[in-house]
Motif scaffolding. Structure first.
Motif, PDB file in Angstrom:
ATOM      1  N   ALA A 190      51.383  -6.079 -49.098  1.00 42.28           N
ATOM      2  CA  ALA A 190      50.868  -4.721 -48.757  1.00 42.28           C
ATOM      3  C   ALA A 190      49.471  -4.643 -48.929  1.00 42.28           C
ATOM      4  N   LYS A 191      48.728  -5.537 -49.773  1.00 40.49           N
ATOM      5  CA  LYS A 191      47.371  -5.589 -50.120  1.00 40.49           C
ATOM      6  C   LYS A 191      46.930  -6.448 -48.970  1.00 40.49           C
ATOM      7  N   LEU A 192      47.288  -7.380 -48.427  1.00 36.75           N
ATOM      8  CA  LEU A 192      46.641  -8.015 -47.360  1.00 36.75           C
ATOM      9  C   LEU A 192      46.957  -7.524 -46.223  1.00 36.75           C
ATOM     10  N   GLN A 193      47.844  -6.675 -46.056  1.00 39.40           N
ATOM     11  CA  GLN A 193      48.133  -6.257 -44.793  1.00 39.40           C
ATOM     12  C   GLN A 193      48.329  -7.174 -43.532  1.00 39.40           C
ATOM     13  N   LEU A 194      49.127  -8.086 -43.902  1.00 37.63           N
ATOM     14  CA  LEU A 194      49.520  -9.182 -42.750  1.00 37.63           C
ATOM     15  C   LEU A 194      50.207  -8.501 -41.592  1.00 37.63           C
ATOM     16  N   LYS A 195      50.121  -8.878 -40.616  1.00 41.79           N
ATOM     17  CA  LYS A 195      50.918  -8.328 -39.343  1.00 41.79           C
ATOM     18  C   LYS A 195      51.586  -9.678 -38.588  1.00 41.79           C
ATOM     19  N   VAL A 196      52.542  -9.302 -37.881  1.00 40.59           N
ATOM     20  CA  VAL A 196      53.391 -10.166 -37.182  1.00 40.59           C
ATOM     21  C   VAL A 196      52.466 -10.669 -35.839  1.00 40.59           C
ATOM     22  N   SER A 197      52.486 -12.030 -35.552  1.00 36.73           N
ATOM     23  CA  SER A 197      51.526 -12.165 -34.244  1.00 36.73           C
ATOM     24  C   SER A 197      52.200 -12.096 -32.857  1.00 36.73           C
ATOM     25  N   ARG A 198      53.602 -11.928 -33.046  1.00 35.57           N
ATOM     26  CA  ARG A 198      54.451 -11.750 -31.808  1.00 35.57           C
ATOM     27  C   ARG A 198      55.271 -10.979 -31.820  1.00 35.57           C
ATOM     28  N   GLU A 199      55.790 -10.770 -30.671  1.00 40.99           N
ATOM     29  CA  GLU A 199      57.117  -9.758 -30.609  1.00 40.99           C
ATOM     30  C   GLU A 199      58.525 -10.700 -30.878  1.00 40.99           C
ATOM     31  N   TYR A 200      59.482 -10.090 -31.683  1.00 36.20           N
ATOM     32  CA  TYR A 200      60.748 -10.682 -32.015  1.00 36.20           C
ATOM     33  C   TYR A 200      61.752  -9.703 -31.649  1.00 36.20           C
ATOM     34  N   VAL A 201      62.439 -10.156 -30.465  1.00 31.25           N
ATOM     35  CA  VAL A 201      63.535  -9.565 -30.017  1.00 31.25           C
ATOM     36  C   VAL A 201      64.786  -9.998 -30.725  1.00 31.25           C
ATOM     37  N   TRP A 202      65.679  -8.981 -31.291  1.00 30.98           N
ATOM     38  CA  TRP A 202      66.744  -9.613 -32.103  1.00 30.98           C
ATOM     39  C   TRP A 202      67.932  -9.036 -31.089  1.00 30.98           C
ATOM     40  N   SER A 203      68.071  -7.956 -30.567  1.00 27.32           N
ATOM     41  CA  SER A 203      69.023  -7.854 -29.433  1.00 27.32           C
ATOM     42  C   SER A 203      68.393  -6.698 -28.578  1.00 27.32           C
ATOM     43  N   LYS A 204      69.321  -6.255 -27.565  1.00 21.00           N
ATOM     44  CA  LYS A 204      68.844  -5.233 -26.461  1.00 21.00           C
ATOM     45  C   LYS A 204      68.140  -3.950 -27.161  1.00 21.00           C
ATOM     46  N   ARG A 205      68.417  -3.449 -28.244  1.00 21.58           N
ATOM     47  CA  ARG A 205      67.963  -2.387 -28.730  1.00 21.58           C
ATOM     48  C   ARG A 205      67.086  -2.562 -30.086  1.00 21.58           C
ATOM     49  N   GLU A 206      66.975  -3.954 -30.663  1.00 22.43           N
ATOM     50  CA  GLU A 206      66.241  -4.266 -31.765  1.00 22.43           C
ATOM     51  C   GLU A 206      65.257  -5.080 -31.481  1.00 22.43           C
ATOM     52  N   ILE A 207      63.753  -4.678 -31.990  1.00 21.96           N
ATOM     53  CA  ILE A 207      62.798  -5.592 -31.590  1.00 21.96           C
ATOM     54  C   ILE A 207      61.659  -5.179 -32.774  1.00 21.96           C
ATOM     55  N   THR A 208      61.051  -6.225 -33.291  1.00 24.49           N
ATOM     56  CA  THR A 208      60.041  -6.132 -34.263  1.00 24.49           C
ATOM     57  C   THR A 208      58.818  -6.429 -33.276  1.00 24.49           C
ATOM     58  N   PRO A 209      57.881  -5.551 -33.175  1.00 19.01           N
ATOM     59  CA  PRO A 209      56.890  -5.482 -32.060  1.00 19.01           C
ATOM     60  C   PRO A 209      55.733  -6.447 -32.762  1.00 19.01           C
ATOM     61  N   ALA A 210      54.873  -7.119 -32.051  1.00 20.10           N
ATOM     62  CA  ALA A 210      53.587  -7.660 -32.350  1.00 20.10           C
ATOM     63  C   ALA A 210      52.821  -6.663 -32.981  1.00 20.10           C
ATOM     64  N   GLY A 211      52.138  -7.250 -34.029  1.00 23.71           N
ATOM     65  CA  GLY A 211      51.266  -6.198 -34.897  1.00 23.71           C
ATOM     66  C   GLY A 211      51.810  -5.277 -35.896  1.00 23.71           C
ATOM     67  N   ALA A 212      53.196  -5.465 -36.083  1.00 29.18           N
ATOM     68  CA  ALA A 212      54.036  -4.836 -37.083  1.00 29.18           C
ATOM     69  C   ALA A 212      53.831  -5.446 -38.418  1.00 29.18           C
ATOM     70  N   PRO A 213      53.734  -4.653 -39.454  1.00 23.69           N
ATOM     71  CA  PRO A 213      53.575  -5.164 -40.961  1.00 23.69           C
ATOM     72  C   PRO A 213      54.652  -6.324 -41.166  1.00 23.69           C
ATOM     73  N   ILE A 214      54.375  -7.531 -41.462  1.00 25.47           N
ATOM     74  CA  ILE A 214      54.835  -8.666 -41.708  1.00 25.47           C
ATOM     75  C   ILE A 214      56.488  -8.331 -42.837  1.00 25.47           C
ATOM     76  N   LEU A 215      56.199  -7.238 -43.446  1.00 26.45           N
ATOM     77  CA  LEU A 215      57.373  -6.919 -44.358  1.00 26.45           C
ATOM     78  C   LEU A 215      58.455  -6.158 -43.289  1.00 26.45           C
ATOM     79  N   GLU A 216      58.000  -5.663 -42.179  1.00 30.76           N
ATOM     80  CA  GLU A 216      59.193  -5.117 -41.368  1.00 30.76           C
ATOM     81  C   GLU A 216      60.143  -6.256 -40.920  1.00 30.76           C
ATOM     82  N   LEU A 217      59.474  -7.421 -40.699  1.00 29.59           N
ATOM     83  CA  LEU A 217      60.353  -8.610 -40.356  1.00 29.59           C
ATOM     84  C   LEU A 217      61.205  -8.926 -41.527  1.00 29.59           C
ATOM     85  N   VAL A 218      60.883  -8.850 -42.656  1.00 34.60           N
ATOM     86  CA  VAL A 218      61.545  -9.111 -43.922  1.00 34.60           C
ATOM     87  C   VAL A 218      62.664  -7.919 -43.903  1.00 34.60           C
TER      88      VAL A 218
END
Length: 388
Positions: A190-218
């Protein structure tokens, strides 16, 4: 019951607070050493050096809970923490050496790999715990696997991978590891504010967009265990890339790393065919991040005979435990041997137990008998001094 053959010193574990009934020899001391003689007030692992060797330091309660709540300390040591109501680690030579190496490391170069090895019960996991505390204090993102063999021996659940044909996911184990990672690193991320560098598509409805906090991926891997192994692969790839870009420093600490290369697991397919470690989707991400092809990070690994599911090997050397594939994967690496207690360390440990009133003395020759029975092995000494 243990009886000293050359004297009347009798060791008899019992249920009370007096698990051993012998006394230190006169050369050692008839009374416990003072707390000041056994401990150092320097609890910052970054400042530990040779002047602190064989002394105990205290891990603050809040730090211990953040780093080790979900694993990383041997169960026997955790029971000792509960008994003594404090978490004290002995400062040992391998940990001091590695801290010195890390302080002199040029992190712009490819990641160094260090391999801790030694006989059973010599304290490899506790040396690794000391180094984890160092990494935490220096704001490394911790990629910590408390014990690889748990995945190979006691997988909670298996499922066919939807993204890698022919491989198996360990969805619940993957989700549990992500919880461990988040607990250790959430404040720093949270302090470093790391963002994901690319979009991750998990299913037709579930996506982690590029630029989202890396904790969203977790969080996605935790909340949707079906995708936990894929989320781990994405997370570790992001950490490698962002470390190389200089946005963060990463410490990879894996206990029982040789289990990734042991040809036997206790996982079977529906057809009763034994699954090899390379057929698990959890294996490849951790092998990738222990490669040398990234920078601004370090890998500290242990190899252990107890991490093997079958065919216990006689040798504790990395060449034998890692097998050819694992050895070539890590080569070149720096081997760091962890040995039994030295004379000074053995004395310090016995005095610590006396100081905590975990053992008491009644007759001469106590220390020599403990040394003989334990062979100055840390785990055996702990077991001898434990109540029953």
């Amino acid at each position: 019951m243990f009886l000293h053959r050359t004297g009347a010193c009798l060791l008899r574990p019992s249920r009370g607070s007096i698990p051993l009934g012998c006394q230190l020899a006169t050369a050692v001391s008839a009374s416990p050493a003072s707390s000041e003689d056994l401990r150092t007030i320097e609890n910052d692992p970054a400042k530990h050096n040779k002047s602190h060797l064989s002394r105990f330091y205290t891990i603050p309660v809040d730090v211990r809970k953040q780093i080790f709540t979900h694993g990383g300390l041997p169960k026997s040591f955790e029971r000792q923490i509960q008994t003594f109501n404090e978490s004290c680690l002995m400062i040992r030579q391998p940990a001091v050496d590695l801290i010195g190496y890390l302080q002199k490391t040029d992190f712009s170069r490819p990641a160094n790999r260090f391999v801790l090895y030694g006989n059973d019960g010599v304290g490899k996991s506790l040396v690794l715990a000391h180094l984890l505390h160092y990494g935490f204090s220096q704001e490394f993102v911790l990629v910590h696997v408390p014990w690889v063999a748990n995945w190979m021996k006691r997988a909670k659940e298996t499922a066919n991978s939807s993204t890698h044909e022919g491989l198996l996911d360990l969805p619940l184990d993957g989700a549990a590891w992500l919880v461990h990672f988040k607990h250790q690193n959430a404040k720093l991320l949270a302090k470093l504010q790391l963002k994901v560098s690319r979009e991750y598509v998990w299913s037709k409805r579930e996506i982690t967009p590029a630029g989202a906090p890396i904790l969203e991926l977790v969080d996605h891997g935790i909340n949707r265990a079906k995708f936990s192994c894929d989320a781990i692969a994405a997370l570790l790839q992001e950490l490698k890339e962002q470390s190389t870009d200089g946005k963060v420093r990463t410490m990879v600490a894996i206990d029982g790393f040789n289990a990734f290369f042991h040809p036997h697991t206790r996982i079977f397919t529906d057809n009763k065919v034994r699954v090899m470690p390379d057929k698990l989707t959890l294996t490849k991400p951790f092998l990738d991040i222990t490669n040398y092809n990234w920078s601004n990070g370090v890998c500290i690994l242990t190899v252990d005979r107890m991490a093997l599911t079958e065919d216990r090997m006689e040798s504790e050397l990395p060449l034998y435990l890692l097998r050819r594939e694992g050895f070539e994967h890590l080569d070149p690496f720096v081997p760091v041997r962890v040995d039994n207690y030295s004379e000074e360390e053995h004395y310090s440990c016995v005095q610590y137990y006396l100081n905590r009133k975990w053992i008491q003395t009644t007759e001469a020759g106590f220390d020599k008998e403990l040394k003989f029975l334990s062979g100055q092995n840390p785990y055996k000494l702990m077991q001898l001094c434990a109540s029953v």
